[in-house]
Design a protein around this motif. Structure first.
Motif, PDB file in Angstrom:
ATOM      1  N   GLU A 216      41.125  36.521  43.122  1.00 10.90           N
ATOM      2  CA  GLU A 216      39.801  36.760  44.074  1.00 10.90           C
ATOM      3  C   GLU A 216      39.387  37.958  44.319  1.00 10.90           C
ATOM      4  OE1 GLU A 216      42.105  35.499  47.732  1.00 10.90           O
ATOM      5  OE2 GLU A 216      40.740  36.183  48.562  1.00 10.90           O
ATOM      6  N   ARG A 219      36.836  38.214  41.731  1.00  9.08           N
ATOM      7  CA  ARG A 219      35.401  37.476  41.682  1.00  9.08           C
ATOM      8  C   ARG A 219      34.688  38.341  42.833  1.00  9.08           C
ATOM      9  NH1 ARG A 219      35.981  31.112  41.266  1.00  9.08           N
ATOM     10  NH2 ARG A 219      33.920  31.467  40.649  1.00  9.08           N
ATOM     11  N   ILE A 432      36.647  37.330  33.282  1.00 13.01           N
ATOM     12  CA  ILE A 432      36.253  36.333  34.705  1.00 13.01           C
ATOM     13  C   ILE A 432      34.256  37.188  35.021  1.00 13.01           C
ATOM     14  CG2 ILE A 432      36.215  35.799  36.914  1.00 13.01           C
ATOM     15  CD1 ILE A 432      38.742  36.829  37.057  1.00 13.01           C
TER      16      ILE A 432
END
Ligand code: URA
Length: 444
Positions: A216, A219, A432
């Protein structure tokens, strides 16, 4: 602006408006909001979080609290990496000169130790004479000349973050996704980059110990970067054990120089190559990760990366002799070997315990104004999963005196757990991007 009312609002879980964040950050940077009120607000954010509009407003306000590096007319692409912080993480010291040697400019802007984690600035400043406080004009001129500068946050770059970072360090408000994201991205987005690679640490020694929260965080930061025109990629790397063998400022500089000489620990090199390859590809300096990695490896085997590091040290007032003779670094007065108390397999090498011990030894800060003793720390030669014999030397403590040795030995006795079995989690576990999360096959 009535600060207690803002604190109350946030404490009760209600969002602040963008203009409120902007005025608050402006007033704090101007010294008009006392640290005790800002600490209370940070604690409210820690518990209540920030919604996306608040996060964007706080990040922009932190960027706007200062000036930006500008690379107009600079002939090379410009990239940087930032780590969310760990123990034994000396990657920046290797990565900046390696990437610069591959034709990508790196205005590496770093922070100091935070909580139990070390900071690149403290490591660099353990090199006698090294000056991290470059002005933006000096940094730009050095990047033009050498392709690399390694600096701290000057008063010109995100000064709000500089003060908030120091305050969070001593008020137990570090481990918050929005506060970490705004802190890191405000500095990085003020650097005028063409690309940013994030090393998001995960595991017991990271600020965020849990894998889902680490993803998280990644991101969140990628979202902030991409929305502000900076292509951003993150790798999730293991921080359930220290990275490399050396933990502590001077010891880590020594290990980084070993790495630039081609004899660094394999985990340090692996993480450095993985992040560096992403940097080269992100700014179009290599076609793919495999080609990028080859070029980075060549920067080490050819000696160019070490030479670049030497030039950067010299340009920033440090003693470049450190490249040939790390003995010029301040050395600990007392050193003692730690031995395995039983035969078995290393089950854990607990980074948080070691990071806290380094602070207690004087190698980090308990209060904002504390001076750091660069010479103290640990060298730990085992990793989870390694078999050990009873009495085998597996670590060393570096301290100022006998009391420090006792403290360090006690920390090692708790941090290095020997059992019947141990497992090493993958070193680089996820990649990511704005497109999503990719699980990478194997680590080490
Ligand atoms: N690194 C930063 O720059 N800021 C944080 O909040 C945590 C790690």
């Amino acid at each position: 602006m009535v600060i207690p009312a803002l604190i109350e609002h946030k404490r009760d879980g209600r969002p602040l408006a963008a203009e409120q964040w902007a005025s608050l950050v402006r007033a704090y940077t101007a010294g008009q909001v006392p640290d005790y009120q800002m600490s209370a607000l940070l604690m409210a954010v820690f518990f209540r979080g920030l919604d996306p509009a608040e996060l964007a407003a706080l990040t922009d306000a932190m960027i706007d609290s200062g000036d930006r590096l500008r690379f107009d007319g600079h002939p090379r692409p410009v990239a940087d990496k930032h780590s969310t912080g760990g123990v034994g993480d000396k990657v920046s010291l290797l990565l900046a000169p390696m990437v610069a040697s591959c034709g990508v400019s790196v205005p590496m802007m770093s922070g100091r130790g935070l909580g139990h984690t070390g900071g690149t600035l403290d490591k660099l400043e353990s090199i006698p004479g090294f000056r991290t406080g470059l002005t933006l004009a000096e940094a730009r001129a050095q990047v033009d000349r050498l392709g690399c500068a390694m600096l701290g946050q000057t008063p010109e770059i995100a000064p709000a973050d500089k003060r908030l970072y120091a305050l969070r360090d001593v008020t137990a408000t570090v481990e918050s996704i929005p506060l970490i994201a705004a802190s890191i991205m405000s500095k990085k987005l003020a650097e005028g980059l063409n690309g940013l690679v994030l090393d998001v640490k995960t595991g017991s020694g990271a600020f965020l110990t849990d894998l889902d929260r680490s993803i998280e965080l990644a991101r969140t930061m990628i979202g902030l970067g991409e929305a502000r025109g900076c292509p951003t990629v993150a790798l999730l790397t293991a921080m359930d054990r220290p990275l490399g063998r050396a933990c502590g400022n001077v010891l880590e500089v020594e290990e980084a120089i070993e790495g630039l000489r081609g004899s660094g620990p394999s985990d340090v090199m692996e993480v450095t190559y993985a992040l560096g390859a992403e940097m080269l590809v992100l700014v179009g300096a290599a076609r793919d990760l495999a080609e990028a990695r080859k070029r980075l490896e060549h920067s080490v085997t050819s000696g160019r990366a070490l030479e670049t590091f030497g030039r950067v040290i010299e340009a920033q007032g440090g003693n470049p002799a450190v490249i040939e003779d790390p003995g010029v670094l301040p050395q600990a007065q007392a050193v003692e070997v730690f031995r395995a108390d039983r035969a078995g397999v290393v089950a854990a090498v607990e980074p948080r315990r070691l990071g806290r011990a380094i602070v207690a030894l004087g190698g980090g800060r308990n209060a904002v104004e504390d001076a750091v003793d660069p010479s103290v720390g640990f060298v730990i030669t085992v990793k989870p999963g390694d078999p050990v014999r009873a009495g085998e030397p597996i670590a060393s403590v570096f301290a100022r005196d006998a009391a420090g040795i006792a403290l360090g030995m006690a920390a090692l006795a708790e941090a290095v757990v020997i059992g019947e079995e141990g497992r090493r989690t993958p070193l680089v576990s996820h990649r990511i991007t704005a497109k999503g999360v990719e699980r990478l096959a194997e680590g080490d």
